[in-house]
Scaffold this active site. Structure first.
Site, PDB file in Angstrom:
ATOM      1  N   GLU A  26     -16.671  -8.643  36.389  1.00 21.10           N
ATOM      2  CA  GLU A  26     -15.300  -9.172  36.575  1.00 21.10           C
ATOM      3  C   GLU A  26     -14.311  -8.013  36.799  1.00 21.10           C
ATOM      4  O   GLU A  26     -13.477  -8.063  37.706  1.00 21.10           O
ATOM      5  CB  GLU A  26     -14.945  -9.978  35.322  1.00 21.10           C
ATOM      6  CG  GLU A  26     -13.537 -10.503  35.222  1.00 21.10           C
ATOM      7  CD  GLU A  26     -13.320 -11.208  33.870  1.00 21.10           C
ATOM      8  OE1 GLU A  26     -14.071 -12.146  33.547  1.00 21.10           O
ATOM      9  OE2 GLU A  26     -12.397 -10.813  33.127  1.00 21.10           O
ATOM     10  N   ARG A  36      -8.281   1.078  35.382  1.00 24.62           N
ATOM     11  CA  ARG A  36      -7.311   0.442  34.473  1.00 24.62           C
ATOM     12  C   ARG A  36      -6.734   1.484  33.523  1.00 24.62           C
ATOM     13  O   ARG A  36      -5.526   1.492  33.259  1.00 24.62           O
ATOM     14  CB  ARG A  36      -7.987  -0.669  33.663  1.00 24.62           C
ATOM     15  CG  ARG A  36      -8.349  -1.894  34.475  1.00 24.62           C
ATOM     16  CD  ARG A  36      -8.655  -3.056  33.540  1.00 24.62           C
ATOM     17  NE  ARG A  36      -9.210  -4.198  34.261  1.00 24.62           N
ATOM     18  CZ  ARG A  36      -9.416  -5.400  33.718  1.00 24.62           C
ATOM     19  NH1 ARG A  36      -9.110  -5.606  32.452  1.00 24.62           N
ATOM     20  NH2 ARG A  36      -9.918  -6.380  34.419  1.00 24.62           N
ATOM     21  N   ARG A  89      -8.257 -22.255   9.803  1.00 28.27           N
ATOM     22  CA  ARG A  89      -7.862 -21.625   8.540  1.00 28.27           C
ATOM     23  C   ARG A  89      -6.496 -22.144   8.087  1.00 28.27           C
ATOM     24  O   ARG A  89      -6.303 -22.499   6.944  1.00 28.27           O
ATOM     25  CB  ARG A  89      -7.834 -20.099   8.731  1.00 28.27           C
ATOM     26  CG  ARG A  89      -7.839 -19.292   7.476  1.00 28.27           C
ATOM     27  CD  ARG A  89      -8.341 -17.899   7.796  1.00 28.27           C
ATOM     28  NE  ARG A  89      -7.528 -17.311   8.875  1.00 28.27           N
ATOM     29  CZ  ARG A  89      -6.616 -16.364   8.680  1.00 28.27           C
ATOM     30  NH1 ARG A  89      -6.386 -15.895   7.469  1.00 28.27           N
ATOM     31  NH2 ARG A  89      -5.931 -15.876   9.704  1.00 28.27           N
ATOM     32  N   SER A 145     -17.395 -18.346  29.261  1.00 24.98           N
ATOM     33  CA  SER A 145     -16.488 -17.828  30.292  1.00 24.98           C
ATOM     34  C   SER A 145     -15.764 -18.953  31.010  1.00 24.98           C
ATOM     35  O   SER A 145     -16.292 -20.045  31.169  1.00 24.98           O
ATOM     36  CB  SER A 145     -17.243 -17.001  31.327  1.00 24.98           C
ATOM     37  OG  SER A 145     -16.324 -16.540  32.302  1.00 24.98           O
ATOM     38  N   HIS A 196     -21.120  -9.830  32.515  1.00 23.32           N
ATOM     39  CA  HIS A 196     -20.260 -10.705  33.328  1.00 23.32           C
ATOM     40  C   HIS A 196     -18.853 -10.111  33.390  1.00 23.32           C
ATOM     41  O   HIS A 196     -18.240 -10.019  34.456  1.00 23.32           O
ATOM     42  CB  HIS A 196     -20.230 -12.116  32.722  1.00 23.32           C
ATOM     43  CG  HIS A 196     -19.126 -12.985  33.225  1.00 23.32           C
ATOM     44  ND1 HIS A 196     -17.807 -12.837  32.819  1.00 23.32           N
ATOM     45  CD2 HIS A 196     -19.113 -14.009  34.106  1.00 23.32           C
ATOM     46  CE1 HIS A 196     -17.059 -13.720  33.432  1.00 23.32           C
ATOM     47  NE2 HIS A 196     -17.816 -14.454  34.211  1.00 23.32           N
ATOM     48  N   ASN A 197     -18.349  -9.712  32.241  1.00 25.62           N
ATOM     49  CA  ASN A 197     -16.989  -9.170  32.205  1.00 25.62           C
ATOM     50  C   ASN A 197     -16.902  -7.833  32.936  1.00 25.62           C
ATOM     51  O   ASN A 197     -15.900  -7.548  33.599  1.00 25.62           O
ATOM     52  CB  ASN A 197     -16.511  -9.023  30.759  1.00 25.62           C
ATOM     53  CG  ASN A 197     -16.048 -10.338  30.181  1.00 25.62           C
ATOM     54  OD1 ASN A 197     -16.524 -11.395  30.595  1.00 25.62           O
ATOM     55  ND2 ASN A 197     -15.154 -10.302  29.220  1.00 25.62           N
ATOM     56  N   ALA A 207     -13.092 -11.975  17.933  1.00 25.08           N
ATOM     57  CA  ALA A 207     -14.327 -11.218  17.693  1.00 25.08           C
ATOM     58  C   ALA A 207     -14.069 -10.122  16.663  1.00 25.08           C
ATOM     59  O   ALA A 207     -12.969  -9.601  16.553  1.00 25.08           O
ATOM     60  CB  ALA A 207     -14.819 -10.616  18.998  1.00 25.08           C
TER      61      ALA A 207
END
Ligand code: 6PG
Length: 498
Positions: A207, A305, A52, A146, A203-204, A94
């Protein structure tokens, strides 16, 4: 390499489609730039690049003349620089930025062209986008990527979804840039529409679980043995030579070994103990809740977390009663470390098993034909959760593609058997000494839940029937029943209300 030079820009709209580039990248932040450089480093590719803001494009082209990029400064130029079917990978944040770029590409591309979203998009957005984009005649592919910055440059693990037609063009290009594990490129056509982003999301989630388990292992060893981070780094390095061999174990040793230049302290002691998250772990858990799949290890990791980040709550909770982890020491450090290793391995097996369950449930729900063995293979290289034991998962699905619980594959049965006593001991020790090990303990509880002959769910059904006439089924006969709790407590047949 002999490459055509940049064409005169065709600003008439779609362009001729006879430009020199066979692939383009939109969005030249680190991930996009690295992916573009990776693509350009393969003999068969000529890469158009667009961003951009012009400066990023200029910088990239200038810094990497060897890539012989075809720079574009408008969407029209970008379209003109691509061969048909035009193929462009979007590498932007995203969410709304992705939608904005898709709109622009649809404006300058033509039906049959291929638009790939390589961001960490939510799979339901991908399903929505694919529907809209394909209705207009374009091909849309949501692709999980990934491996972070390094992977994008040298070989990521790629999880494309989208239509078969797009895969025909895209497959060879993606195979050329993917990581290679045991001679096989770490890319497969995962399934249609949102399948690729769904698999990347899980997958994340895995992870998150893997990282939390490693963190718990480190914490237990440190508190139990008094070893320094540098000493524990050596333990992880050693573990990385055995069945736990994986990228995350490897980098754990690197992080623990690091000394802070400013203070001379271990870096891990200087870093604020509040873990961030960009949301893919939470998506995995939210989706699992919707699908009814118990990904308890991933959920505990995500919540751990969150807990760490609630400083205001932690600040007022330090005096709550309970054992002090300061008082905890083990007598035989080597034996304890081995117990932690086994507990880590067993809990890790549970986390992967739960993740694969979620993929299977997602595939059933959304009508994707996902080959779980193929997914485990493309995770063997390039991605953050790459690990030696993914070969064992691949073996398990090769032997039985519809295996209902990964844990029950013979290799894992043996490993879990070997880890049993240590796993239970470590969970007990963490509870009695006041060291939080939520992922270790929830993994064990999940495991025991699966094994249980009878679960107290029967009581829950009784309670539900008591207060809400939700009915229950009986072990000894077919049908659905309700007890008339507030009358004579006799049992009647009733309609199943769930
Ligand atoms: C990968 C990673 C990557 C992810 C980061 C950050 O596969 O390369 O999963 O996509 O964005 O790991 O995730 P969190 O910020 O949520 O920890």
């Amino acid at each position: 390499m002999d490459r055509p030079t940049t064409p005169e820009a065709d600003t008439s709209g779609a362009g001729t489609g006879s430009g020199p580039a066979n692939i383009g990248v939109v969005g030249l932040a680190v991930m996009g730039s690295n992916l573009a450089r990776n693509l350009a480093s393969r003999e068969e590719n000529t890469v158009a690049v667009f961003n951009r803001s012009r400066s990023k494009t200029d910088e990239l082209v200038e810094a990497h003349p060897e890539a012989e990029f075809v720079p574009a400064f408008t969407y029209e130029e970008f379209a003109a620089s691509l061969q048909k079917p035009r193929t462009a990978i979007i590498m932007v944040k995203a969410g709304r930025p992705t939608d904005a770029v898709i709109d622009e590409l649809m404006r300058v591309f033509e039906p049959g062209d291929i638009i790939i979203d390589g961001g960490n998009s939510l799979f339901t957005d991908t399903i929505r986008r694919e529907k809209a984009v394909s209705e207009a005649g374009y091909n849309f592919v949501g692709m999980g990527v990934s491996g972070g910055e390094e992977g994008a440059l040298n070989g990521p693990s790629l999880m494309p979804g989208g239509p078969d037609e797009a895969w025909v063009t895209l497959g060879p290009i993606l195979k050329s840039i993917a990581a290679v594990a045991e001679g096989e490129p770490c890319v497969t056509h995962v399934g249609h529409d949102g399948a690729g982003h769904f698999v990347k999301m899980v997958h994340n989630g895995i992870e998150y679980a893997d990282m939390q388990l490693i963190a718990e292992a480190y914490d237990l060893i440190r508190r139990g043995t008094g070893k320094t981070p540098a000493e524990i780094a050596e333990i992880f390095a050693e573990w990385n030579r055995g069945e736990l061999e994986s990228y995350l174990i490897e980098i754990t040793a690197e992080v623990l070994r690091q000394t802070d230049a400013a203070t001379g302290l271990p870096l891990v002691d200087v870093i604020v103990d509040e873990a961030g998250a960009k949301g893919t772990g939470a998506w995995t858990v939210q989706t699992a809740l919707d699908l009814g799949v118990p990904v308890s290890g991933i959920a505990e990791a995500t919540f751990a977390r969150s807990l760490s980040s609630h400083r205001e709550q932690r600040d007022v909770s330090g005096a709550l009663p309970g054992p002090s982890s300061e008082d905890f020491t083990v007598e035989d450090a080597d034996a304890f470390i081995e117990q932690v290793r086994l507990a880590l391995y067993a809990s890790k097996i549970v986390a992967y098993s739960q993740g694969f369950d979620e993929i299977r449930a997602g595939a059933a729900q959304y009508g994707w034909n996902i080959d779980l063995g193929a997914v485990s293979k493309i995770w063997r290289g390039g991605c953050i959760i790459r690990a030696q034991f993914l070969n064992r998962i691949a073996d398990a699905y090769d032997a039985e593609a519809t295996l209902p619980v990964l844990l029950t594959a013979p290799y894992f049965v043996e490993a879990l058997g070997r880890a049993q006593d240590a796993w239970r001991e470590i969970v007990q020790v963490s509870a009695s000494s006041g060291i939080p090990a939520p992922a270790f303990s929830s993994s064990l509880a999940y495991y025991d839940g699966l094994r249980a002959d009878r679960l107290p769910a029967a009581l829950i059904q009784g309670q539900r029937d008591f207060f809400g006439a939700h009915t229950y089924r009986r072990t000894d006969k077919e049908g659905t029943f309700h007890t008339l709790w507030s009358a004579d407590r006799s049992e009647i047949e009733a309609e199943d209300t769930h």
